[in-house]
Design an enzyme around this catalytic site. Structure first.
Site, PDB file in Angstrom:
ATOM      1  N   GLY A 153     -24.708  11.278  38.598  1.00 44.86           N
ATOM      2  CA  GLY A 153     -24.721  11.230  40.051  1.00 44.86           C
ATOM      3  C   GLY A 153     -26.145  11.290  40.564  1.00 44.86           C
ATOM      4  O   GLY A 153     -27.115  11.170  39.802  1.00 44.86           O
ATOM      5  N   ALA A 154     -26.259  11.522  41.862  1.00 43.84           N
ATOM      6  CA  ALA A 154     -27.582  11.521  42.490  1.00 43.84           C
ATOM      7  C   ALA A 154     -28.417  12.722  42.058  1.00 43.84           C
ATOM      8  O   ALA A 154     -29.649  12.697  42.183  1.00 43.84           O
ATOM      9  CB  ALA A 154     -27.420  11.516  44.006  1.00 43.84           C
ATOM     10  N   GLY A 156     -28.234  14.410  38.954  1.00 44.66           N
ATOM     11  CA  GLY A 156     -28.421  14.639  37.544  1.00 44.66           C
ATOM     12  C   GLY A 156     -27.278  14.062  36.724  1.00 44.66           C
ATOM     13  O   GLY A 156     -26.488  13.249  37.208  1.00 44.66           O
ATOM     14  N   LYS A 177     -34.060  19.995  40.143  1.00 42.13           N
ATOM     15  CA  LYS A 177     -34.490  20.951  41.163  1.00 42.13           C
ATOM     16  C   LYS A 177     -35.019  20.243  42.412  1.00 42.13           C
ATOM     17  O   LYS A 177     -34.832  20.722  43.531  1.00 42.13           O
ATOM     18  CB  LYS A 177     -35.572  21.871  40.598  1.00 42.13           C
ATOM     19  CG  LYS A 177     -35.071  22.894  39.596  1.00 42.13           C
ATOM     20  CD  LYS A 177     -36.200  23.813  39.162  1.00 42.13           C
ATOM     21  CE  LYS A 177     -35.685  24.887  38.214  1.00 42.13           C
ATOM     22  NZ  LYS A 177     -36.791  25.799  37.775  1.00 42.13           N
ATOM     23  N   ASP A 266     -10.133  24.190  46.918  1.00 42.99           N
ATOM     24  CA  ASP A 266     -10.072  22.747  46.662  1.00 42.99           C
ATOM     25  C   ASP A 266      -9.218  22.459  45.432  1.00 42.99           C
ATOM     26  O   ASP A 266      -9.632  21.702  44.549  1.00 42.99           O
ATOM     27  CB  ASP A 266     -11.470  22.156  46.504  1.00 42.99           C
ATOM     28  CG  ASP A 266     -11.462  20.629  46.639  1.00 42.99           C
ATOM     29  OD1 ASP A 266     -10.524  20.096  47.263  1.00 42.99           O
ATOM     30  OD2 ASP A 266     -12.385  19.980  46.110  1.00 42.99           O
ATOM     31  N   ASP A 459      -0.969  39.043  36.344  1.00 46.60           N
ATOM     32  CA  ASP A 459      -2.232  39.244  37.051  1.00 46.60           C
ATOM     33  C   ASP A 459      -3.461  38.942  36.200  1.00 46.60           C
ATOM     34  O   ASP A 459      -4.595  39.069  36.656  1.00 46.60           O
ATOM     35  CB  ASP A 459      -2.325  40.668  37.604  1.00 46.60           C
ATOM     36  CG  ASP A 459      -2.421  41.730  36.505  1.00 46.60           C
ATOM     37  OD1 ASP A 459      -2.252  41.376  35.317  1.00 46.60           O
ATOM     38  OD2 ASP A 459      -2.636  42.907  36.851  1.00 46.60           O
ATOM     39  N   GLU A 466       2.282  47.549  30.348  1.00 42.28           N
ATOM     40  CA  GLU A 466       2.648  46.262  29.734  1.00 42.28           C
ATOM     41  C   GLU A 466       2.473  46.306  28.224  1.00 42.28           C
ATOM     42  O   GLU A 466       3.310  45.778  27.475  1.00 42.28           O
ATOM     43  CB  GLU A 466       1.809  45.138  30.352  1.00 42.28           C
ATOM     44  CG  GLU A 466       2.227  44.786  31.772  1.00 42.28           C
ATOM     45  CD  GLU A 466       1.287  43.833  32.466  1.00 42.28           C
ATOM     46  OE1 GLU A 466       1.725  43.091  33.351  1.00 42.28           O
ATOM     47  OE2 GLU A 466       0.078  43.834  32.139  1.00 42.28           O
ATOM     48  N   GLU A 504     -11.001  40.525  25.773  1.00 46.53           N
ATOM     49  CA  GLU A 504     -10.833  41.743  24.971  1.00 46.53           C
ATOM     50  C   GLU A 504      -9.594  41.637  24.092  1.00 46.53           C
ATOM     51  O   GLU A 504      -9.604  42.021  22.917  1.00 46.53           O
ATOM     52  CB  GLU A 504     -10.728  42.964  25.885  1.00 46.53           C
ATOM     53  CG  GLU A 504     -12.025  43.318  26.585  1.00 46.53           C
ATOM     54  CD  GLU A 504     -11.869  44.409  27.625  1.00 46.53           C
ATOM     55  OE1 GLU A 504     -12.877  45.046  27.975  1.00 46.53           O
ATOM     56  OE2 GLU A 504     -10.733  44.626  28.107  1.00 46.53           O
TER      57      GLU A 504
END
Length: 582
Positions: A153-154, A156, A177, A266, A459, A466, A504
């Site tokens: 893209g523009a 990178g 940058k 999104d 969750d 649990e 974990e």
């Protein structure tokens, strides 16, 4: 909006990005952009007309699919979320002494007391997966071999790369940058801070961020299975069982984010990627460039998203995290019939219909779909967000439960948890590094399924209760099972959150011989021994783990440095990992 992802995409102009870049936004009218047809067209229909979902792809490629209609104060940029301790680690005072206990009970209690005393004798350090995800200086080329370009893209390119030491395949987004403004630079770090703290089976994994004089480099896992969008194009519709499986995975990721007070904003098929090309491949949500931390007491107002999937309240400048639920409803609608619920010839027409929120289930396309599925979609697409299902409620809907995976727990995984040993600080850190930074997606796939079977409330964490429900299946004595779970929590919960995170769990549930294979141990030592002199110094360890402090480093030396030379040799490194304790 350009976004960075880690997908395998041959389209050069689309790019696979995870970072939103404001200069790629195009809010001006584009007379040449492809417009969706007014009339619904199923994906299976052939002829000169393209399907509406195919038209969406054209819009994506013309960069008309995302937009920011209004800016909001800069407080949209949020900082790293602190770890919340939901359960305190049991204290010695809580161990009740009793002369009437059985020999096995006393044995379990002595082990528990010993572990607690040992942990209190050392400085506690949180070793969460996120400590390894940090910005690094230096040449990225010294760590990765660059392969083919996945997107451009523009700002990178996106590369498929190979880690030189481990041989693992990853994706790197290179960002110039010189091409981004200061606000977007802050947005980049904000996104990294959000993504680095997300540890979930259905969310893309961020490994590290590099920078040199000219570029930033975002290193993520490489997802080769393609977009959900592409699979939609290939099929006119999905069976209810497949659609339920896909939307359930998306909702699991959504619930996890919402529990962390993070909203995606999104969600759409282009931002949902398959891990591999395997028909049974799992999904991952990508592109957190529009995500942010939210406050339950304050509505959000920034209008952004993608026309077909944006919630009506977002267009009204006042919304909550339930905008993500609306997007999920739209995605499920498309999965089951092949076209969006809100259509129009122009972007404005689409948005006007979204504002009205009226949709139908055309009998021609929906007669074969169950009443329960249509009711579920209706509950996801309620205009009033307060009456719309939450992610947790959605996952408990009868239609999804009907297609929920088996809840039979693999006893081998539970036994691996029981046998897990990592008493020293360095061993805990190294095993955490190996599972989060050096394991393959294939290795984690089965563990992912077991984790989700144990995670009854969906969750994204395993609580004491649990775990206990799982262990009751292999240990009928409830008191012994509880003692076992207490011991496991203390050993595995290395970030001291009071519960077990996904990484974990994988660290402890994977077969230890497999995790600590000769090859992987050698690779790990080479990664930490950055100058290649055959020893790991404090400076080298801190380069990967962050500031340790003299007290923690001294504790590591006490545990591992047999000859007292103030550094860790390969032999000491191997002994520390292979033995229970030095």
């Amino acid at each position: 909006m350009g976004s960075v992802c880690c997908r395998d995409d041959s389209r050069q102009q689309k790019g696979c990005l995870i970072i939103s870049i404001v200069d790629e936004l195009d809010t001006s009218p584009n007379p040449d952009a492809a417009k969706p047809p007014e009339q619904k067209v199923s994906l299976s229909q052939q002829g000169s007309k393209k399907s509406q979902v195919e038209e969406i792809q054209v819009q994506v490629e013309n960069k008309q699919n995302e937009y920011v209609l209004e800016s909001e104060p800069h407080n949209e940029l949020e900082q790293k979320q602190p770890v919340t301790n939901k359960e305190e680690i049991p204290k010695n005072s809580e161990i009740v002494q009793s002369q009437k206990r059985t020999t096995e009970q006393n044995k379990g209690e002595v082990m528990k007391a010993s572990l607690e005393a040992d942990s209190k004798s050392k400085k506690m350090i949180k070793l969460g997966f996120d400590i390894f995800v940090k910005q690094k200086e230096g040449s990225i080329g010294s760590h990765y071999n660059f392969g083919k370009v996945l997107g451009q893209g523009a700002f990178g390119k996106v590369w498929k790369v190979t880690h030189k030491t481990t041989g693992l395949i990853r994706a790197i987004k290179q960002i110039k940058k010189s091409s981004i403004i200061k606000e977007e630079e802050q947005r980049l770090f904000s996104e990294m801070n959000i993504l680095k703290n997300l540890d979930h089976p259905h969310i893309v994994k961020l490994f590290e961020l590099y920078q040199d004089e000219n570029n930033y480099y975002l290193v993520t896992e490489y997802l080769s299975g393609g977009e959900l969008f592409d699979r939609i194009k290939k099929m006119s519709s999905f069976s209810e069982s497949i659609a339920a499986d896909y939307i359930r995975q998306i909702l699991l990721a959504t619930l996890y984010c919402h529990e962390q007070n993070i909203v995606h904003r999104d969600l759409k098929p282009e931002n949902i990627i398959f891990i591999s090309e395997d028909p049974q491949s799992q999904l991952k949500v990508i592109d957190f460039g529009t995500s942010r931390k939210f406050d339950n007491q304050k509505a959000m107002s920034k209008r952004l998203g993608t026309p077909y999937y944006i919630a009506p309240e977002v267009l009204g400048h006042s919304y909550t995290e339930k905008c993500d639920i609306w997007s999920c409803g739209v995605i499920l609608y498309i999965l089951l019939c092949g076209y969006p619920p809100f259509v129009g010839k122009t972007e404005n027409q689409i948005l006007e219909r979204v504002k009205l929120g009226k949709f139908t289930f055309d009998p021609e396309d929906w007669d074969t779909v169950s009443k329960e599925a249509k009711e579920f979609i209706t509950k996801l697409l309620r205009m009033d967000p307060t009456k719309r299902l939450s992610a947790k409620q959605a996952l408990e809907d009868p239609w999804l439960i009907k297609y929920a995976p088996s809840t039979q727990i693999n006893k081998k995984v539970l036994n691996n948890l029981r046998q897990f040993q990592a008493e020293t600080i360095l061993k805990q850190a190294l095993m955490s590094y190996m599972i989060t930074q050096m394991s393959t997606q294939k290795e984690l796939q089965d563990l992912q399924e077991e984790f989700q079977r144990l995670d009854e409330n969906n969750d994204g964490f395993l609580s004491k209760d649990e775990l206990l429900k799982g262990y009751i299946q292999i240990q009928t004595d409830s008191k012994l099972a509880e003692d076992e779970v207490e011991r496991i929590l203390q050993m595995i919960d290395i970030n001291r959150s009071g519960q077990i995170d996904f990484s974990e769990f994988c660290m402890a549930a994977m077969n230890q011989e497999k995790l600590l294979s000769v090859q992987r141990v050698e690779q790990a030592f080479k990664i930490f021994d950055q100058n290649g002199d055959g020893f790991i110094s404090k400076k080298e360890l801190e380069a990967i783990m962050g500031d340790l402090g003299d007290d923690v480093w001294n504790q590591i030396l006490t545990d591992c440095d047999n000859n007292g030379d103030g550094q860790i040799s390969y032999e000491e490194f191997v002994k520390m990992l292979k033995n229970k304790k030095l």
